[in-house]
Design a protein around this motif. Structure first.
Motif, PDB file in Angstrom:
ATOM      1  N   LYS A   5       0.847  -1.188   0.000  1.00  0.00           N
ATOM      2  CA  LYS A   5       0.000   0.000   0.000  1.00  0.00           C
ATOM      3  C   LYS A   5       0.885   1.242   0.000  1.00  0.00           C
ATOM      4  O   LYS A   5       1.933   1.265   0.644  1.00  0.00           O
ATOM      5  CB  LYS A   5      -0.921   0.016   1.227  1.00  0.00           C
ATOM      6  N   ARG A  45       0.032  11.509  -8.225  1.00  0.00           N
ATOM      7  CA  ARG A  45      -1.411  11.714  -8.131  1.00  0.00           C
ATOM      8  C   ARG A  45      -2.094  10.410  -7.773  1.00  0.00           C
ATOM      9  O   ARG A  45      -1.558   9.316  -8.034  1.00  0.00           O
ATOM     10  CB  ARG A  45      -1.958  12.240  -9.460  1.00  0.00           C
ATOM     11  N   ASN A  46      -3.269  10.522  -7.177  1.00  0.00           N
ATOM     12  CA  ASN A  46      -4.040   9.327  -6.873  1.00  0.00           C
ATOM     13  C   ASN A  46      -4.333   8.563  -8.160  1.00  0.00           C
ATOM     14  O   ASN A  46      -4.662   9.163  -9.190  1.00  0.00           O
ATOM     15  CB  ASN A  46      -5.345   9.692  -6.178  1.00  0.00           C
ATOM     16  N   GLY A  47      -4.199   7.236  -8.095  1.00  0.00           N
ATOM     17  CA  GLY A  47      -4.416   6.390  -9.268  1.00  0.00           C
ATOM     18  C   GLY A  47      -3.156   6.069 -10.022  1.00  0.00           C
ATOM     19  O   GLY A  47      -3.170   5.219 -10.930  1.00  0.00           O
ATOM     20  N   ASP A  48      -2.012   6.713  -9.678  1.00  0.00           N
ATOM     21  CA  ASP A  48      -0.747   6.405 -10.349  1.00  0.00           C
ATOM     22  C   ASP A  48      -0.314   4.977 -10.039  1.00  0.00           C
ATOM     23  O   ASP A  48      -0.487   4.485  -8.912  1.00  0.00           O
ATOM     24  CB  ASP A  48       0.352   7.366  -9.894  1.00  0.00           C
ATOM     25  N   VAL A  96      -1.542   4.238  -6.283  1.00  0.00           N
ATOM     26  CA  VAL A  96      -1.581   5.279  -5.262  1.00  0.00           C
ATOM     27  C   VAL A  96      -3.012   5.572  -4.848  1.00  0.00           C
ATOM     28  O   VAL A  96      -3.907   5.712  -5.683  1.00  0.00           O
ATOM     29  CB  VAL A  96      -0.908   6.570  -5.763  1.00  0.00           C
ATOM     30  N   ASP A  97      -3.198   5.666  -3.532  1.00  0.00           N
ATOM     31  CA  ASP A  97      -4.490   6.067  -2.972  1.00  0.00           C
ATOM     32  C   ASP A  97      -4.210   6.929  -1.746  1.00  0.00           C
ATOM     33  O   ASP A  97      -3.446   6.536  -0.868  1.00  0.00           O
ATOM     34  CB  ASP A  97      -5.317   4.838  -2.606  1.00  0.00           C
ATOM     35  N   GLY A  98      -4.804   8.113  -1.677  1.00  0.00           N
ATOM     36  CA  GLY A  98      -4.641   8.976  -0.513  1.00  0.00           C
ATOM     37  C   GLY A  98      -3.336   9.724  -0.486  1.00  0.00           C
ATOM     38  O   GLY A  98      -2.714   9.870   0.570  1.00  0.00           O
ATOM     39  N   CYS A  99      -2.903  10.229  -1.632  1.00  0.00           N
ATOM     40  CA  CYS A  99      -1.633  10.962  -1.681  1.00  0.00           C
ATOM     41  C   CYS A  99      -1.879  12.457  -1.578  1.00  0.00           C
ATOM     42  O   CYS A  99      -2.744  13.003  -2.282  1.00  0.00           O
ATOM     43  CB  CYS A  99      -0.900  10.645  -2.980  1.00  0.00           C
ATOM     44  N   GLU A 142      -0.860  16.498  -2.261  1.00  0.00           N
ATOM     45  CA  GLU A 142      -0.473  17.108  -3.533  1.00  0.00           C
ATOM     46  C   GLU A 142       0.961  17.617  -3.561  1.00  0.00           C
ATOM     47  O   GLU A 142       1.378  18.226  -4.558  1.00  0.00           O
ATOM     48  CB  GLU A 142      -1.426  18.263  -3.857  1.00  0.00           C
TER      49      GLU A 142
END
Length: 535
Positions: A260, A282-285, A303-306, A308
Motif C-alpha cells: 500500500k 497523483r491518486n491512481g498512479d 496510489v491512494d490517498g496521496c 499534492e
C-alpha cells in the motif's frame, strides 16, 4: 484486610521472604555447582534455559549465590523490565551462582516460590519497580529495600497452590494462543502468493473459452506494449523527514514496498528546488521501485490517498498506461511469475541494492487473456485479498488483547477471584505467626552457636588463637605452607589433638567460604589469602 477474601493477609516481602540471603553451603572447592549468567534466564518463559556446570572455586568469588527453590529476579535495566525472573530448579549439588545483577528471594516456608514468581512477573509489578530504580542511566537497579517493603497479598498455603495451578493452566493456554497467532501472518502471505500463482495459470484457463484465440496477441504481451510512458524523479539531497503541507517532498522506495502506498515514507526537498510538475504523484498512479534489495525490487502499488506535495524520486517510477490495465499489471508483477521475471532481469553486484532498467522492465512478458477474463480474475484476486486483510486485522486485534487477558488473569489471582476459598484452611494470619516463631527459634540458635564459637576461639594453653588465622595470612605476601601457619598460631609439637583439629576445621570453613585458596605441593598444603567479597 477487607479488600481480600477471608483468610488472606497483606504482608511485606520481608515477612515471608529472605531477600538476598547470606551465603551458606557445605561443599569442597572442586565440587560442581550450576552457573547462571543473566542471558540464561528467558524473559519469555521465565525459566533458566542455559545454565552450565562449574567447579565451586571458579564462581565462589564475585557472583550471587542461590539454592534450589529460590526465586532469582533481575534487578538491572533493561533485564528487569523485560521480565527476567526464574525459579531455581535442579541445580548441581542444589547450589547455583549467577550474575551479581540478580536479587534472590528465599521463602521462609509460608509462601511458595511459584506464587512469588507469578507475582513478580506481573507487568504492573515491574512498572512500579522501574519507578524506584536508582543509579546512572543504563545502569539503574531495583534496591533490595524496595523489595523487602513491597506489599504482598498472602492467601493460605493450600490456596496458593490452587492459584498457581490455575495460573499455570490459563497462562499455558494464552501462550499456546499466542504461538498459534504468531503463525497467521506467514500463512496469510503464503495464501496470497498461492492465490496469485493460481490467478495467472489455473484461473486464466478456467475462465477462458475453450475456443479462445491462442495467438500471441491475445495469449501474451510485453509490459512495453501496455506502458505508454515511464516517468522518474531526481536524485537530490533531502531532509530525512516527511514534508509539511507548505513544503515539497519526494517518496522513498519504502513508500511503495509493502503493498500500500505510504505517503509518510518521504523526504523533504530543498526549498530552492522546483520539481517538474510531470513528476508529481497523483491518486491512481501506478508506481514501481526500480532499485532495492532483490526480494523488494519491483514492488508495485496503485496510489491512494496521496497529498499534492509529493514527487517521484529517482528510484520510484510511474508507469503511465490505460486505466483499465493498471490493476492487471500490478497483480501480475506481485505474483510469483511476475516476481521471477523481475528478479532474473535484476542487475548490480551489491546484495543491498539491485536495479532494473526501464528497458528490462518493458521486456517482461505477461499473460493477456480476453478483457472479460482479466476483469474477472482481478475481481477474484481483490475479493480474496480483502478477506485476507480482514483476517489480518482480526489477528492484530487478538494479538493486542492477549497481553491484556494475561494482565486480567493475574489481577484476578492476586485479588482472590481466580479460585474458590475454603474456610476450613489455615488462615494466613496463623501461618505468619508460625513463620515468626520459627524465625525467632532460628535466631536464638544462631546466637547460641555464635557464643559457642566465640568461647571455642579463646586462647588456652597448647591451643591456637584461630581468630588470628586470617591476620597471619594477611601478613604473608605470597603462598605459605600450612605447617608454617600452624606454627605461627602456636600449634607446634606440643599442641593437643583438639587444637590441631580446631585449626583444620577453621581452615576448612575459610576454604568453603572462598576466603582462602589452597595448592598441594608434594606432601603439604600451601595457603594464600583471597580477598573476601562484600556480603
Amino acid at each position: 484486610m477487607s479488600d481480600f477474601p477471608q483468610g488472606w493477609a497483606q504482608v511485606a516481602f520481608s515477612d515471608v521472604l529472605e531477600v538476598n540471603p547470606r551465603r551458606s553451603f557445605d561443599l569442597e572447592p572442586d565440587d560442581v555447582v550450576s552457573f547462571v549468567p543473566m542471558a540464561a534466564v528467558s524473559e519469555i518463559s521465565g525459566t533458566i534455559i542455559n545454565s552450565v556446570s562449574r567447579p565451586l572455586r571458579e564462581v565462589v568469588k564475585g557472583f550471587t549465590q542461590f539454592a534450589d527453590g529460590d526465586v532469582i529476579f533481575a534487578k538491572i535495566t533493561p533485564s528487569m523490565e523485560n521480565g527476567k525472573a526464574a525459579i531455581a530448579k535442579n541445580l548441581r549439588n542444589g547450589i547455583g551462582f549467577g550474575s551479581t545483577e540478580f536479587h534472590v528471594l528465599r521463602s521462609y516456608g509460608g509462601v511458595t516460590p511459584e506464587y512469588i514468581w507469578h507475582f513478580i512477573r506481573q507487568a504492573s509489578f515491574r512498572d512500579q519497580a522501574r519507578k524506584v530504580m536508582t543509579g546512572a542511566a543504563g545502569q539503574q537497579r531495583v534496591p533490595a529495600d524496595y523489595l523487602k517493603a513491597h506489599p504482598l497479598p498472602l492467601p493460605p498455603l493450600v490456596e496458593q497452590r490452587h492459584i498457581v495451578a490455575k495460573l499455570d493452566s490459563l497462562t499455558s493456554r494464552t501462550a499456546y494462543a499466542r504461538q498459534t497467532l504468531d503463525h497467521i501472518p506467514s500463512l496469510i502471505e503464503k495464501y496470497k502468493a498461492c492465490s496469485l500463482e493460481k490467478a495467472f495459470s489455473e484461473w486464466i484457463k478456467s475462465n477462458s473459452n475453450a475456443d479462445q484465440n491462442k495467438s500471441r496477441q491475445e495469449g501474451e504481451i510485453f509490459v512495453g506494449e501496455l506502458v505508454e510512458n515511464i516517468v522518474s524523479g531526481k536524485n537530490l539531497r533531502c531532509e530525512e523527514r516527511p514534508p509539511s503541507l507548505d513544503e515539497k517532498g519526494v517518496v522513498k522506495v519504502s513508500a511503495v514496498t509493502w503493498g500500500k502506498f505510504d505517503p509518510l515514507e518521504s523526504k523533504t526537498l530543498p526549498p530552492t528546488f522546483k520539481p517538474p510538475d510531470k513528476s508529481r504523484i497523483r491518486n491512481g498512479d501506478l508506481l514501481i521501485s526500480r532499485a532495492n534489495t532483490l526480494e523488494l525490487l519491483g514492488a508495485v502499488v496503485i496510489v491512494d490517498g496521496c497529498p499534492e506535495n509529493l514527487y517521484l524520486s529517482d528510484k520510484v517510477l510511474r508507469l503511465e498506461m490505460h486505466e483499465d490495465d493498471k490493476r492487471w499489471l500490478m497483480w501480475f508483477l506481485r505474483s510469483p511469475k511476475g516476481r521471477k521475471e523481475i528478479e532474473v532481469r535484476a542487475s548490480g553486484n551489491q546484495v543491498s541494492m539491485r536495479n532494473i532498467s526501464q528497458k528490462q522492465l518493458r521486456e517482461i512478458p505477461l499473460p493477456w487473456p480476453a478483457p472479460n477474463v482479466r476483469k474477472e480474475i482481478v475481481r477474484r484476486i481483490e475479493t480474496a485479498f480483502a478477506w485476507l486483510d480482514h483476517v489480518s486485522e482480526e489477528h492484530a486485534a487478538a494479538s493486542r488483547k492477549l497481553p491484556q487477558l494475561d494482565v486480567l488473569i493475574l489481577q484476578a489471582a492476586f485479588r482472590g477471584e481466580l479460585v474458590p476459598q475454603n474456610p476450613h484452611e489455615e488462615p494466613a494470619s496463623r501461618l505468619l505467626e508460625r513463620i515468626e516463631a520459627e524465625k525467632e527459634t532460628k535466631q536464638a540458635k544462631k546466637k547460641t552457636a555464635r557464643k559457642a564459637a566465640s568461647r571455642s576461639k579463646k586462647s588456652t594453653t597448647g591451643r591456637a588463637n584461630m581468630a588470628n588465622l586470617i591476620e597471619v595470612l594477611k601478613s604473608k605476601t605470597d603462598w605459605v605452607s600450612a605447617s608454617n601457619v600452624a606454627q605461627t598460631l602456636g600449634i607446634g609439637d606440643g599442641a593437643t589433638s583438639d587444637a590441631v583439629e580446631e585449626f583444620y576445621n577453621e581452615l576448612r570453613a575459610h576454604l568453603q567460604n572462598g576466603h582462602i585458596e589452597v595448592e598441594r605441593r608434594g606432601n603439604e598444603d600451601w595457603l594464600r589469602l583471597m580477598p573476601i567479597s562484600e556480603e
